[in-house]
Design a protein around this motif. Sequence first.
Motif, PDB file in Angstrom:
ATOM      1  N   ALA A 129       0.628  -1.279  -0.026  1.00 15.32           N
ATOM      2  CA  ALA A 129       0.170   0.022  -0.009  1.00 15.32           C
ATOM      3  C   ALA A 129       0.948   1.356   0.110  1.00 15.32           C
ATOM      4  O   ALA A 129       1.954   1.209   0.714  1.00 15.32           O
ATOM      5  CB  ALA A 129      -0.983  -0.031   1.321  1.00 15.32           C
ATOM      6  N   LYS A 130       0.323   2.153  -0.641  1.00 15.47           N
ATOM      7  CA  LYS A 130       1.285   3.586  -0.778  1.00 15.47           C
ATOM      8  C   LYS A 130       1.215   4.093   0.381  1.00 15.47           C
ATOM      9  O   LYS A 130       0.028   4.219   0.853  1.00 15.47           O
ATOM     10  CB  LYS A 130       0.679   4.172  -1.963  1.00 15.47           C
ATOM     11  N   LYS A 131       2.476   4.679   0.695  1.00 13.16           N
ATOM     12  CA  LYS A 131       2.497   5.428   1.904  1.00 13.16           C
ATOM     13  C   LYS A 131       2.664   7.010   1.542  1.00 13.16           C
ATOM     14  O   LYS A 131       2.952   7.348   0.289  1.00 13.16           O
ATOM     15  CB  LYS A 131       3.800   4.974   2.698  1.00 13.16           C
ATOM     16  N   ALA A 132       2.281   7.815   2.402  1.00 11.26           N
ATOM     17  CA  ALA A 132       2.322   9.302   2.144  1.00 11.26           C
ATOM     18  C   ALA A 132       3.904   9.614   2.065  1.00 11.26           C
ATOM     19  O   ALA A 132       4.635   9.192   2.599  1.00 11.26           O
ATOM     20  CB  ALA A 132       1.845  10.050   3.445  1.00 11.26           C
ATOM     21  N   PRO A 133       3.987  10.451   0.984  1.00 16.30           N
ATOM     22  CA  PRO A 133       5.444  10.468   0.362  1.00 16.30           C
ATOM     23  C   PRO A 133       6.157  11.364   1.721  1.00 16.30           C
ATOM     24  O   PRO A 133       5.735  12.306   2.277  1.00 16.30           O
ATOM     25  CB  PRO A 133       5.315  11.753  -0.690  1.00 16.30           C
ATOM     26  N   GLU A 134       7.371  10.803   2.021  1.00 22.11           N
ATOM     27  CA  GLU A 134       8.318  11.499   2.929  1.00 22.11           C
ATOM     28  C   GLU A 134       9.027  12.519   2.310  1.00 22.11           C
ATOM     29  O   GLU A 134       9.626  12.569   1.405  1.00 22.11           O
ATOM     30  CB  GLU A 134       9.190  10.311   3.493  1.00 22.11           C
ATOM     31  N   LYS A 135       9.381  13.546   3.001  1.00 19.55           N
ATOM     32  CA  LYS A 135      10.317  14.690   2.846  1.00 19.55           C
ATOM     33  C   LYS A 135      11.518  14.216   2.465  1.00 19.55           C
ATOM     34  O   LYS A 135      12.264  13.447   3.268  1.00 19.55           O
ATOM     35  CB  LYS A 135      10.126  15.579   3.873  1.00 19.55           C
ATOM     36  N   LYS A 136      12.076  14.465   1.582  1.00 18.55           N
ATOM     37  CA  LYS A 136      13.452  14.185   1.110  1.00 18.55           C
ATOM     38  C   LYS A 136      14.390  14.822   1.837  1.00 18.55           C
ATOM     39  O   LYS A 136      14.515  15.882   2.204  1.00 18.55           O
ATOM     40  CB  LYS A 136      13.516  14.646  -0.419  1.00 18.55           C
ATOM     41  N   LYS A 137      15.205  13.888   2.391  1.00 18.10           N
ATOM     42  CA  LYS A 137      16.253  14.325   3.046  1.00 18.10           C
ATOM     43  C   LYS A 137      17.875  14.216   2.599  1.00 18.10           C
ATOM     44  O   LYS A 137      17.990  13.524   1.585  1.00 18.10           O
ATOM     45  CB  LYS A 137      16.512  13.241   4.392  1.00 18.10           C
ATOM     46  N   GLU A 138      18.415  15.133   2.896  1.00 17.31           N
ATOM     47  CA  GLU A 138      19.888  15.151   2.160  1.00 17.31           C
ATOM     48  C   GLU A 138      20.499  13.953   2.962  1.00 17.31           C
ATOM     49  O   GLU A 138      20.454  13.652   4.167  1.00 17.31           O
ATOM     50  CB  GLU A 138      20.654  16.694   2.564  1.00 17.31           C
ATOM     51  N   PRO A 139      21.532  13.483   2.173  1.00 16.66           N
ATOM     52  CA  PRO A 139      22.338  12.390   2.847  1.00 16.66           C
ATOM     53  C   PRO A 139      23.178  13.025   3.815  1.00 16.66           C
ATOM     54  O   PRO A 139      23.668  14.048   3.802  1.00 16.66           O
ATOM     55  CB  PRO A 139      23.312  11.938   1.388  1.00 16.66           C
ATOM     56  N   GLU A 140      23.266  12.042   5.187  1.00 16.04           N
ATOM     57  CA  GLU A 140      23.792  12.204   6.368  1.00 16.04           C
ATOM     58  C   GLU A 140      25.080  11.447   6.582  1.00 16.04           C
ATOM     59  O   GLU A 140      24.769  10.254   6.223  1.00 16.04           O
ATOM     60  CB  GLU A 140      22.893  12.493   7.212  1.00 16.04           C
ATOM     61  N   ILE A 141      26.032  11.916   6.987  1.00 17.78           N
ATOM     62  CA  ILE A 141      27.233  11.080   7.419  1.00 17.78           C
ATOM     63  C   ILE A 141      27.504  11.147   8.707  1.00 17.78           C
ATOM     64  O   ILE A 141      27.636  12.292   9.331  1.00 17.78           O
ATOM     65  CB  ILE A 141      28.471  11.236   6.446  1.00 17.78           C
ATOM     66  N   GLU A 200      34.437  14.948  -6.685  1.00 18.85           N
ATOM     67  CA  GLU A 200      34.340  16.391  -6.762  1.00 18.85           C
ATOM     68  C   GLU A 200      33.167  16.822  -5.761  1.00 18.85           C
ATOM     69  O   GLU A 200      33.576  17.783  -5.306  1.00 18.85           O
ATOM     70  CB  GLU A 200      34.356  16.771  -8.191  1.00 18.85           C
ATOM     71  N   ASP A 201      32.045  16.149  -6.012  1.00 18.19           N
ATOM     72  CA  ASP A 201      30.808  16.713  -5.493  1.00 18.19           C
ATOM     73  C   ASP A 201      30.661  15.965  -3.727  1.00 18.19           C
ATOM     74  O   ASP A 201      30.602  14.940  -3.990  1.00 18.19           O
ATOM     75  CB  ASP A 201      29.958  16.533  -6.188  1.00 18.19           C
ATOM     76  N   VAL A 202      30.644  16.916  -3.086  1.00 16.69           N
ATOM     77  CA  VAL A 202      30.433  16.521  -1.500  1.00 16.69           C
ATOM     78  C   VAL A 202      29.042  15.336  -1.250  1.00 16.69           C
ATOM     79  O   VAL A 202      29.164  14.386  -0.721  1.00 16.69           O
ATOM     80  CB  VAL A 202      30.315  17.500  -0.548  1.00 16.69           C
ATOM     81  N   ASN A 203      28.056  15.900  -2.113  1.00 13.76           N
ATOM     82  CA  ASN A 203      26.623  14.971  -1.992  1.00 13.76           C
ATOM     83  C   ASN A 203      27.112  13.702  -2.835  1.00 13.76           C
ATOM     84  O   ASN A 203      26.562  12.821  -2.071  1.00 13.76           O
ATOM     85  CB  ASN A 203      25.793  15.656  -2.773  1.00 13.76           C
ATOM     86  N   GLU A 204      27.836  13.499  -3.662  1.00 11.62           N
ATOM     87  CA  GLU A 204      28.028  12.326  -4.177  1.00 11.62           C
ATOM     88  C   GLU A 204      29.039  11.308  -3.156  1.00 11.62           C
ATOM     89  O   GLU A 204      28.628  10.231  -3.264  1.00 11.62           O
ATOM     90  CB  GLU A 204      28.846  12.617  -5.528  1.00 11.62           C
ATOM     91  N   TYR A 205      29.865  12.021  -2.587  1.00 12.22           N
ATOM     92  CA  TYR A 205      30.735  11.200  -1.664  1.00 12.22           C
ATOM     93  C   TYR A 205      29.609  10.685  -0.392  1.00 12.22           C
ATOM     94  O   TYR A 205      29.611   9.380  -0.074  1.00 12.22           O
ATOM     95  CB  TYR A 205      31.553  11.975  -0.968  1.00 12.22           C
ATOM     96  N   LYS A 206      28.654  11.390  -0.334  1.00 14.91           N
ATOM     97  CA  LYS A 206      27.742  11.090   0.841  1.00 14.91           C
ATOM     98  C   LYS A 206      26.818  10.049   0.473  1.00 14.91           C
ATOM     99  O   LYS A 206      26.280   8.957   0.878  1.00 14.91           O
ATOM    100  CB  LYS A 206      26.659  12.393   1.350  1.00 14.91           C
ATOM    101  N   LEU A 207      26.367  10.064  -1.004  1.00 10.58           N
ATOM    102  CA  LEU A 207      25.654   8.888  -1.453  1.00 10.58           C
ATOM    103  C   LEU A 207      26.373   7.719  -1.539  1.00 10.58           C
ATOM    104  O   LEU A 207      25.822   6.723  -1.125  1.00 10.58           O
ATOM    105  CB  LEU A 207      25.133   9.474  -2.773  1.00 10.58           C
ATOM    106  N   ILE A 248      39.064  16.013  -1.345  1.00  8.52           N
ATOM    107  CA  ILE A 248      39.031  15.416  -0.053  1.00  8.52           C
ATOM    108  C   ILE A 248      38.894  16.423   1.058  1.00  8.52           C
ATOM    109  O   ILE A 248      38.502  16.215   2.079  1.00  8.52           O
ATOM    110  CB  ILE A 248      40.156  14.337   0.289  1.00  8.52           C
ATOM    111  N   GLN A 249      39.827  17.468   0.779  1.00  9.14           N
ATOM    112  CA  GLN A 249      39.630  18.630   1.843  1.00  9.14           C
ATOM    113  C   GLN A 249      38.541  19.186   1.995  1.00  9.14           C
ATOM    114  O   GLN A 249      37.916  19.654   3.032  1.00  9.14           O
ATOM    115  CB  GLN A 249      40.888  19.420   1.698  1.00  9.14           C
ATOM    116  N   THR A 250      37.788  19.529   0.752  1.00 10.25           N
ATOM    117  CA  THR A 250      36.396  20.111   0.733  1.00 10.25           C
ATOM    118  C   THR A 250      35.348  19.238   1.377  1.00 10.25           C
ATOM    119  O   THR A 250      34.511  19.682   2.014  1.00 10.25           O
ATOM    120  CB  THR A 250      36.005  20.410  -0.872  1.00 10.25           C
ATOM    121  N   ILE A 251      35.515  17.764   1.128  1.00  9.29           N
ATOM    122  CA  ILE A 251      34.539  17.009   1.817  1.00  9.29           C
ATOM    123  C   ILE A 251      34.768  17.102   3.252  1.00  9.29           C
ATOM    124  O   ILE A 251      33.712  16.913   4.231  1.00  9.29           O
ATOM    125  CB  ILE A 251      34.845  15.380   1.253  1.00  9.29           C
ATOM    126  N   CYS A 252      36.185  16.964   3.795  1.00 15.50           N
ATOM    127  CA  CYS A 252      36.374  16.844   5.236  1.00 15.50           C
ATOM    128  C   CYS A 252      35.630  18.279   5.852  1.00 15.50           C
ATOM    129  O   CYS A 252      35.376  18.327   6.980  1.00 15.50           O
ATOM    130  CB  CYS A 252      37.842  16.660   5.671  1.00 15.50           C
TER     131      CYS A 252
END
Length: 451
Positions: free
Chosen positions: A204-216, A324-331, A356-360
């Motif tokens: 059964a379909k659930k109410a759509p959840e609010k999209k969260k940014e990847p967290e580490i 190069e993208d921080v978000n891709e590292y999180k994914l 890596i410095q930008t990510i850190c």
Amino acid sequence: MSFNQFRLSSDILKGLKDVKIESPSTLQKKIFKAVQEGSDLVINTTTDDRPEVGYLINLLNDIAKSDRRQGTKGIILAPDSERAKFLDEWIWAIGYHASIESACITSDGDPKKKLNALSAGPVVVVATPEEFSNLLEEGKIIFREVQQLIVDQAEKVENWDAIDNISTRIIGKCQRIFTAAKDSKELRDAENKLLTEPELVTLAKKAPEKKKEPEITKDLTQYYINVPPRSKISTLMAHLDNNKSDTVVIFTASRRTADRLYKILRKSNRRAVSVHQQLNKETFDERFNRFTTNDVQHLIIGDMTAKDLPLEHATQVINYDVPEDVNEYKLRAELVGDGKATRILSLVSKQDREDIQTICKSFGYAPEEVPLPKSVKDKVSSGKKGKKKSGKQSKSRNNKRGKSKKSNSRQKESGKHHGLPRPTFDQLEGGRTGKKKEEKGLVGFFKKLFS
């Protein structure tokens, strides 16, 4: 996705192939995983899907892998004789190669023969509730090894007292599973008596959840290796040698790097495949499935985001090229955070340091450093010693070279220099071109950043 993902017995896989069931549906996959958790379940079958594929292969697989076959392990209660006979035949077909047999107890047949069949302790019993309950009363039979009590099509059950009586004759811990096409008052009442905090399994379909940014989080298993110049490939190979049993996903920044690594891994007799965005769907699925079914051990990704990979499990994720993208590292790290991989490791060469410095900086902390593999360290050390020895020889060569300076200058003046610029080793090894800037060292940066 095939049934190989479920790590089924080869005999059960043969049985599924015999009945031409090649892969589980979304609901069947959810049922299988929920059953493995061990809690009581209510399975909502609002679609035409066959839930027995989800709950029965789990039971049959456990039996097939067990060394002990005495005693009843599963009881399946069906609302009528027709359904009971169907399930009995289904169990026979799937369990044929594993020599799994079931006893079918319905209103048909001689009661004495049915009682004798029960007394023999069949590994699986399929029955209609009233007939089964009466036989248990007559034979004063109890069960000590039942792992699952399944009420199939529970919305059609008319006599819950019979099911309650059957349940009381099961001694010890037993997982109880109800399947139902719709909710009903009787089913809710039965849940209160027979089920303990049941989990609902449904499409059964659930109410759509609010999209969260990847967290580490800081407890995520993150590592990096500080790679010397001209040593990224040898560092990767040495690391794989030190972790020979791991299933590994290797991310690169380009298709070209992915294809190159694939050739290197194949030459060293490692089982690997490479995928990238330019592959057609059929080829991509074929290669990806070879990894997910453990036919190959290494999956090399070229210029693709982690969110596009239907990955179920890997021992570790390796950033051959730091994204190069921080978000891709999180994914990529989320593959670890979701339990789909055990750890993430980044190979940090000169051209990766800025990324890596930008990510850190984004995280507020640094991954843990892993020492350079000993074989690579020894190779780098021997290379430095060789340079020192060659320094003495270079003086004598300078005199000889002096004679050729005039001819070289003439070539430059006349514009007749035919040599092509040679790319740096960093450009050959990684997927991106390094930026020319003064580097102070990765370890020194981390100490300065987090002191």
